[in-house]
Design a protein around this motif. Structure first.
Motif, PDB file in Angstrom:
ATOM      1  N   ASP A  45       1.088  -1.350   0.311  1.00  0.00           N
ATOM      2  CA  ASP A  45       0.002   0.146  -0.105  1.00  0.00           C
ATOM      3  C   ASP A  45       1.080   1.148   0.642  1.00  0.00           C
ATOM      4  OD1 ASP A  45       1.079  -0.361   2.501  1.00  0.00           O
ATOM      5  OD2 ASP A  45      -0.969  -0.028   3.304  1.00  0.00           O
ATOM      6  N   GLN A  46       1.856   1.136  -0.638  1.00  0.00           N
ATOM      7  CA  GLN A  46       2.646   2.299  -0.428  1.00  0.00           C
ATOM      8  C   GLN A  46       3.342   2.439  -1.867  1.00  0.00           C
ATOM      9  OE1 GLN A  46       3.951   3.772   2.401  1.00  0.00           O
ATOM     10  NE2 GLN A  46       2.362   2.094   3.328  1.00  0.00           N
ATOM     11  N   GLY A  47       2.188   2.757  -2.919  1.00  0.00           N
ATOM     12  CA  GLY A  47       2.725   3.576  -3.856  1.00  0.00           C
ATOM     13  C   GLY A  47       2.998   2.113  -5.048  1.00  0.00           C
ATOM     14  N   GLN A  48       3.455   1.173  -5.134  1.00  0.00           N
ATOM     15  CA  GLN A  48       3.873   0.400  -5.816  1.00  0.00           C
ATOM     16  C   GLN A  48       3.397  -0.255  -7.112  1.00  0.00           C
ATOM     17  OE1 GLN A  48       3.112  -0.436  -2.542  1.00  0.00           O
ATOM     18  NE2 GLN A  48       4.811  -1.521  -1.164  1.00  0.00           N
ATOM     19  N   SER A  49       4.586  -0.404  -7.802  1.00  0.00           N
ATOM     20  CA  SER A  49       3.715  -0.874  -9.153  1.00  0.00           C
ATOM     21  C   SER A  49       3.829  -2.019  -9.631  1.00  0.00           C
ATOM     22  CB  SER A  49       4.111  -0.047 -10.212  1.00  0.00           C
ATOM     23  OG  SER A  49       4.249   1.604  -9.878  1.00  0.00           O
ATOM     24  N   CYS A  50       2.734  -2.888 -10.054  1.00  0.00           N
ATOM     25  CA  CYS A  50       2.726  -4.281 -10.261  1.00  0.00           C
ATOM     26  C   CYS A  50       4.319  -4.196 -11.127  1.00  0.00           C
ATOM     27  CB  CYS A  50       2.281  -4.332 -11.428  1.00  0.00           C
ATOM     28  SG  CYS A  50       1.625  -6.070 -12.022  1.00  0.00           S
ATOM     29  N   ASP A  51       5.126  -5.924 -11.520  1.00  0.00           N
ATOM     30  CA  ASP A  51       6.278  -5.848 -11.829  1.00  0.00           C
ATOM     31  C   ASP A  51       6.075  -6.820 -13.161  1.00  0.00           C
ATOM     32  OD1 ASP A  51       8.560  -4.712 -10.360  1.00  0.00           O
ATOM     33  OD2 ASP A  51       7.862  -5.469  -8.865  1.00  0.00           O
ATOM     34  N   TYR A  52       4.918  -6.645 -13.694  1.00  0.00           N
ATOM     35  CA  TYR A  52       4.131  -7.600 -14.501  1.00  0.00           C
ATOM     36  C   TYR A  52       3.396  -6.552 -15.466  1.00  0.00           C
ATOM     37  CZ  TYR A  52       2.497 -10.669 -17.504  1.00  0.00           C
ATOM     38  OH  TYR A  52       2.230 -11.530 -19.222  1.00  0.00           O
ATOM     39  N   CYS A  53       2.745  -5.961 -14.837  1.00  0.00           N
ATOM     40  CA  CYS A  53       2.208  -4.692 -15.854  1.00  0.00           C
ATOM     41  C   CYS A  53       2.392  -3.554 -15.977  1.00  0.00           C
ATOM     42  CB  CYS A  53       0.480  -5.360 -16.102  1.00  0.00           C
ATOM     43  SG  CYS A  53      -0.051  -4.695 -14.655  1.00  0.00           S
ATOM     44  N   ASN A  54       3.125  -2.920 -14.539  1.00  0.00           N
ATOM     45  CA  ASN A  54       3.917  -1.653 -14.514  1.00  0.00           C
ATOM     46  C   ASN A  54       2.288  -0.918 -13.889  1.00  0.00           C
ATOM     47  OD1 ASN A  54       6.145  -1.335 -14.987  1.00  0.00           O
ATOM     48  ND2 ASN A  54       5.657  -1.610 -16.969  1.00  0.00           N
ATOM     49  N   MET A  55       0.941  -1.203 -13.659  1.00  0.00           N
ATOM     50  CA  MET A  55      -0.543  -0.839 -12.990  1.00  0.00           C
ATOM     51  C   MET A  55      -0.022  -0.579 -11.228  1.00  0.00           C
ATOM     52  SD  MET A  55      -3.650  -2.420 -14.819  1.00  0.00           S
ATOM     53  CE  MET A  55      -4.085  -2.733 -13.827  1.00  0.00           C
ATOM     54  N   ARG A  56      -0.438   0.901 -11.129  1.00  0.00           N
ATOM     55  CA  ARG A  56      -0.539   1.044  -9.564  1.00  0.00           C
ATOM     56  C   ARG A  56      -0.629   0.164  -8.715  1.00  0.00           C
ATOM     57  NH1 ARG A  56       0.208   7.170  -6.583  1.00  0.00           N
ATOM     58  NH2 ARG A  56       0.254   6.429  -4.771  1.00  0.00           N
ATOM     59  N   ILE A  57      -0.442   0.078  -7.815  1.00  0.00           N
ATOM     60  CA  ILE A  57      -1.567  -1.622  -7.330  1.00  0.00           C
ATOM     61  C   ILE A  57      -2.597  -1.188  -6.155  1.00  0.00           C
ATOM     62  CG2 ILE A  57      -0.838  -3.431  -5.555  1.00  0.00           C
ATOM     63  CD1 ILE A  57       1.445  -3.963  -6.474  1.00  0.00           C
ATOM     64  N   GLU A  58      -2.017  -0.359  -5.408  1.00  0.00           N
ATOM     65  CA  GLU A  58      -3.690   0.047  -5.166  1.00  0.00           C
ATOM     66  C   GLU A  58      -4.167   1.033  -5.670  1.00  0.00           C
ATOM     67  OE1 GLU A  58      -1.715   2.863  -1.939  1.00  0.00           O
ATOM     68  OE2 GLU A  58      -0.661   3.872  -3.792  1.00  0.00           O
ATOM     69  N   MET A  59      -4.666   1.011  -6.883  1.00  0.00           N
ATOM     70  CA  MET A  59      -5.865   2.221  -7.627  1.00  0.00           C
ATOM     71  C   MET A  59      -6.257   1.091  -8.117  1.00  0.00           C
ATOM     72  SD  MET A  59      -3.117   5.269  -9.508  1.00  0.00           S
ATOM     73  CE  MET A  59      -4.717   5.782 -10.436  1.00  0.00           C
ATOM     74  N   HIS A  60      -6.116  -0.119  -7.759  1.00  0.00           N
ATOM     75  CA  HIS A  60      -7.063  -0.707  -8.595  1.00  0.00           C
ATOM     76  C   HIS A  60      -8.137  -2.604  -7.644  1.00  0.00           C
ATOM     77  CE1 HIS A  60      -5.696   0.236 -12.558  1.00  0.00           C
ATOM     78  NE2 HIS A  60      -4.792  -0.117 -11.744  1.00  0.00           N
ATOM     79  N   PRO A  61      -9.295  -2.781  -7.879  1.00  0.00           N
ATOM     80  CA  PRO A  61      -9.814  -3.672  -6.896  1.00  0.00           C
ATOM     81  C   PRO A  61      -9.335  -5.271  -6.650  1.00  0.00           C
ATOM     82  CG  PRO A  61     -10.922  -3.717  -9.197  1.00  0.00           C
ATOM     83  CD  PRO A  61     -10.086  -2.652  -8.602  1.00  0.00           C
ATOM     84  N   GLY A  62      -9.292  -6.126  -6.086  1.00  0.00           N
ATOM     85  CA  GLY A  62      -9.334  -7.419  -6.500  1.00  0.00           C
ATOM     86  C   GLY A  62      -7.950  -7.990  -6.051  1.00  0.00           C
ATOM     87  N   PRO A  63      -7.765  -9.234  -5.883  1.00  0.00           N
ATOM     88  CA  PRO A  63      -6.693 -10.467  -5.462  1.00  0.00           C
ATOM     89  C   PRO A  63      -5.273  -9.892  -5.936  1.00  0.00           C
ATOM     90  CG  PRO A  63      -7.676 -11.251  -6.955  1.00  0.00           C
ATOM     91  CD  PRO A  63      -8.414 -10.198  -7.199  1.00  0.00           C
ATOM     92  N   VAL A  64      -4.583  -9.156  -5.003  1.00  0.00           N
ATOM     93  CA  VAL A  64      -2.371  -9.139  -5.550  1.00  0.00           C
ATOM     94  C   VAL A  64      -1.821 -10.470  -4.870  1.00  0.00           C
ATOM     95  CG1 VAL A  64      -3.574  -7.064  -5.296  1.00  0.00           C
ATOM     96  CG2 VAL A  64      -2.462  -7.985  -2.927  1.00  0.00           C
ATOM     97  N   GLY A  65      -0.707 -10.207  -5.654  1.00  0.00           N
ATOM     98  CA  GLY A  65       0.276 -11.092  -5.086  1.00  0.00           C
ATOM     99  C   GLY A  65       2.094 -10.854  -4.751  1.00  0.00           C
ATOM    100  N   GLU A  66       2.846 -11.548  -4.333  1.00  0.00           N
ATOM    101  CA  GLU A  66       3.988 -11.028  -4.379  1.00  0.00           C
ATOM    102  C   GLU A  66       4.634 -12.103  -4.377  1.00  0.00           C
ATOM    103  OE1 GLU A  66       3.983  -9.781   0.950  1.00  0.00           O
ATOM    104  OE2 GLU A  66       3.659  -8.474  -0.769  1.00  0.00           O
ATOM    105  N   ALA A  67       6.328 -12.314  -4.818  1.00  0.00           N
ATOM    106  CA  ALA A  67       6.753 -12.886  -4.499  1.00  0.00           C
ATOM    107  C   ALA A  67       8.726 -12.936  -4.430  1.00  0.00           C
ATOM    108  CB  ALA A  67       6.620 -14.054  -5.791  1.00  0.00           C
ATOM    109  N   PHE A  68       8.887 -13.774  -3.680  1.00  0.00           N
ATOM    110  CA  PHE A  68      10.887 -13.701  -2.853  1.00  0.00           C
ATOM    111  C   PHE A  68      11.412 -14.357  -4.090  1.00  0.00           C
ATOM    112  CE2 PHE A  68       7.329 -11.749   0.202  1.00  0.00           C
ATOM    113  CZ  PHE A  68       8.158 -10.557   0.345  1.00  0.00           C
ATOM    114  N   TYR A  69      12.259 -14.310  -4.233  1.00  0.00           N
ATOM    115  CA  TYR A  69      13.315 -14.959  -4.728  1.00  0.00           C
ATOM    116  C   TYR A  69      14.582 -14.751  -4.758  1.00  0.00           C
ATOM    117  CZ  TYR A  69      10.373 -15.367  -9.285  1.00  0.00           C
ATOM    118  OH  TYR A  69       8.748 -15.282  -9.925  1.00  0.00           O
ATOM    119  N   GLY A  70      15.208 -13.831  -3.659  1.00  0.00           N
ATOM    120  CA  GLY A  70      16.373 -14.069  -2.599  1.00  0.00           C
ATOM    121  C   GLY A  70      17.267 -13.410  -3.798  1.00  0.00           C
ATOM    122  N   GLY A  71      18.142 -14.014  -3.599  1.00  0.00           N
ATOM    123  CA  GLY A  71      19.739 -14.085  -4.864  1.00  0.00           C
ATOM    124  C   GLY A  71      19.209 -14.403  -5.874  1.00  0.00           C
TER     125      GLY A  71
END
Length: 199
Positions: A45-71
């Motif tokens: 909720d800090q103004g991040q953008s989607c790493d797939y489509c570049n849309m601003r996450i908090e401006m849209h409805p529906g489920p969201v996601g995140e993945a941690f790839y580490g190194g």
């Protein structure tokens, strides 16, 4: 044969079959979402953008996601991303990104999606389309392999038809009964499933 011997043999066979089944599930869980070990989810909720489509996450409805790839972060991510986190505005963006990068040899340590069993969600009308509320706090996430997804229901998210996830299978069934769609698990999600989502 003695009934006690038969009972013991049957229990031993069930134990072996159960062990094999659990082992197989564990192997499947290592794909597209890690092994259950990795950073805890973070809020989006800090103004991040989607790493797939570049849309601003908090401006849209529906489920969201995140993945941690580490190194082992994909080259598309900035090198200074803490824990190699990739962030997504929708469940379809989440899986499209995960699948594309898995094909390139990059698998996340752990991946999360919105768990609608853990939140008080709302359905609203958006110009004749029913959309489900977004929940961006860390507490609203569950590991992808723990979710039961309702697909192709009459409820949409940021990118149209969504994979709406519930950790409670009964919640998923009730949602599908009311809004249509079919229920899939994490391991069922393929490129074919994603391309078949109605827009």
């Amino acid at each position: 044969m003695d009934s006690k011997l038969l009972d013991t043999a049957d229990r031993t066979r069930r134990t072996i079959l159960t062990t094999v089944a659990v082992g197989g599930i564990g192997m499947l869980a290592g794909c597209l979402g890690g092994d259950g070990e990795g950073p805890d989810p973070v809020s989006l909720d800090q103004g991040q953008s989607c790493d797939y489509c570049n849309m601003r996450i908090e401006m849209h409805p529906g489920p969201v996601g995140e993945a941690f790839y580490g190194g082992d972060a994909p080259p598309s991510l900035p090198e200074d991303r803490e824990n190699g986190i990739a962030r997504f505005c929708s469940s379809s963006c989440t899986y499209n990104y995960l699948l594309e990068n898995e094909e390139q040899g990059h698998e996340p340590q752990i991946a999360y999606g919105t768990d609608y069993s853990s939140v008080d969600y709302e359905l609203t009308d958006d110009s004749g389309t029913t959309v489900i509320s977004a929940h961006l706090s860390a507490e609203a996430f569950a590991e992808l392999q723990d979710l039961n997804f309702v697909t192709n229901s009459d409820v949409e998210g940021a990118m149209g038809s969504s994979l709406i996830g519930f950790t409670d299978a009964d919640d998923a069934a009730a949602f599908a009964d009311e809004h249509g769609g079919e229920i899939l698990t994490h391991d069922d999600i393929t490129r074919e499933v994603l391309s078949g989502l109605s827009a």
